[in-house]
Write an enzyme that holds these catalytic residues in place. Sequence first.
Site, PDB file in Angstrom:
ATOM      1  CG  HIS A 163      25.697  57.819  23.193  1.00  0.00           C
ATOM      2  ND1 HIS A 163      26.215  58.222  21.980  1.00  0.00           N
ATOM      3  CD2 HIS A 163      25.804  56.460  23.218  1.00  0.00           C
ATOM      4  CE1 HIS A 163      26.615  57.161  21.292  1.00  0.00           C
ATOM      5  NE2 HIS A 163      26.367  56.091  22.017  1.00  0.00           N
ATOM      6  CG  LEU A 186      54.149  38.998  26.064  1.00  0.00           C
ATOM      7  CD1 LEU A 186      54.419  38.960  24.571  1.00  0.00           C
ATOM      8  CD2 LEU A 186      52.806  38.333  26.387  1.00  0.00           C
ATOM      9  CG  ASP A 189      52.020  32.313  37.646  1.00  0.00           C
ATOM     10  OD1 ASP A 189      52.847  31.561  38.196  1.00  0.00           O
ATOM     11  OD2 ASP A 189      52.273  33.480  37.305  1.00  0.00           O
ATOM     12  CD  GLU A 209      47.734  41.977  35.777  1.00  0.00           C
ATOM     13  OE1 GLU A 209      48.127  41.037  36.512  1.00  0.00           O
ATOM     14  OE2 GLU A 209      46.741  42.678  36.030  1.00  0.00           O
ATOM     15  CD  GLU A 217      25.843  63.526  24.033  1.00  0.00           C
ATOM     16  OE1 GLU A 217      26.695  63.912  23.225  1.00  0.00           O
ATOM     17  OE2 GLU A 217      25.778  62.337  24.454  1.00  0.00           O
ATOM     18  CD1 TRP A 273      49.819  36.738  47.627  1.00  0.00           C
ATOM     19  CD2 TRP A 273      49.908  37.448  45.495  1.00  0.00           C
ATOM     20  NE1 TRP A 273      48.812  36.125  46.939  1.00  0.00           N
ATOM     21  CE2 TRP A 273      48.835  36.543  45.622  1.00  0.00           C
ATOM     22  CE3 TRP A 273      50.161  38.036  44.264  1.00  0.00           C
ATOM     23  CZ2 TRP A 273      48.019  36.213  44.553  1.00  0.00           C
ATOM     24  CZ3 TRP A 273      49.349  37.701  43.201  1.00  0.00           C
ATOM     25  CH2 TRP A 273      48.294  36.808  43.341  1.00  0.00           C
ATOM     26  CB  SER A 285      54.230  31.013  19.560  1.00  0.00           C
ATOM     27  OG  SER A 285      54.504  32.369  19.789  1.00  0.00           O
ATOM     28  CG  LEU A 326      45.539  36.848  34.119  1.00  0.00           C
ATOM     29  CD1 LEU A 326      46.227  36.603  32.792  1.00  0.00           C
ATOM     30  CD2 LEU A 326      46.218  37.992  34.870  1.00  0.00           C
TER      31      LEU A 326
END
Length: 362
Positions: free
Chosen positions: A46, A295, A199, A290, A48, A169, A221, A203
Site C-alpha cells: 500500500h 441495454l 460489431d 459501452e 504507506e 466512426w 439473456s 472492448l
Amino acid sequence: MMTNAQELAWDSLLLTSPNPRVGALYMSADGRVLGRGHTQRAGGPHAEVVAMRDAEAHGHSLQGATAYVTLEPCSHHGRTGPCCDALIAAGIKKVVASIADPNPLVSGQGFERLRAAGIEVEVGPGAEESRELNIGFFSRMIRKTPWVRMKVAASLDGKTALDNGTSQWITSDTARADGHAWRARSCAVLTGIGTVLEDNPRLDVRLVDTPRQPHLVVVDSRLETPLDAQLFIPERKLYIYAAGQNDDKKAALEARGATVIYQPGANGKVNLAAMLRDLALREVNELHVEAGHKLNGSLIREGLVDEFVVYLAPKWIGQGAGMASFGPITELSQAVELDFRSTDQLGPDLRILARVRGRDTF
C-alpha cells in the site's frame, strides 16, 4: 502536502483495482519530504509502505515524522499486512488523512489503533478529492454495487449509428483514445449481446498504455455469444450474465474461459440490478458501459446509471439509432435529472461528463 499526496494517488489510477487509489508521503519536523509513494497492484504494498521504503532507500528515519495519506491506513490483514502497524513501528508522530476508509473491515478502526498507540490523527484535508478518485470503491463498500458510468459517442443530434447500423466512426481518433482511457480506469467494461453480434468487438484497452485490462461483462439473456467472438482474450476475466438456462452452451463458453452466471429477471431478461450486486461481490468498483441503445435504455430506466461520458461529434445525421431507448415518459418531471460535471473539447468533438443528480450522496 496533501495536494502532493493526492497527485501520487492519481498516479495509481490504472493500477490498484480493486483496491482504492491512495497516495502517501512523510514529512520531517523541519519540513523535509522523507519519502513518497502510491498503492501498487492488488497484493502489492500500500501507499504507506511504498513511501516508507522510499524513505529508507534515501537513508531517512521516520521517527517523529508526519504521514500524509489520502485514505485511512488499513488495520486488517488482507492481501497485505496492516499499514497501521507499519506506521506505529516506524515511530510516526502524526497522521493526516483525507477521509475514513469505507471498508467495514477498517472504517475508523485504523484511526483508533493509531490514537491508541499515541499517534496524533487529523482527518479531513482533501476528503472530497480522495472520495471522487475512489468513487467506485466507496460505492462498492457502501451501496454494495459498482459505480456505473455509461459512455456514449454520438452526432450532435444524438445519433449513435446510421439506420443501416454503421457507427464506425462518428467521433474522432482523439475522442476514441479518451474513451479507452475511461475503459482503462474501470474494473470492468459492460456490453450487450446486440453489440457482440453486430460489431464483434474486443472492448479491450488498446489506444492508451495500461498496466492491466479491465474485465469484460456481457448481458446475454439467451446465451447467444458466439464461441469464436473476439471478446475471448487470454488472461482477461469474462462474465456472461444470462436469463435462460442452457447448460450445454454454458459449458462451451466456460471452456473458452468465460464465467456464465444465471441471473433471471422478468420477461426472459437478465435481472440487471442483481447483476450489479453480483459484480460488486466480484470486486468491481467502476463499471464502464459501452452498449447499444436497448441495454442503455434498460439501465437508465431501472435507475442503475450513475454517470455519463458523452462524446458529441460536429455532425448532423438525422435518421439513425439514438443513445438510449426507454419510455415514453408523459411529463418532463419524469426525466432523468443530471448535473454537468465538465465540458471539454477533444479534437473536433465535445466531451460532456454528467452525473445523475443525487447519485453520489451515499
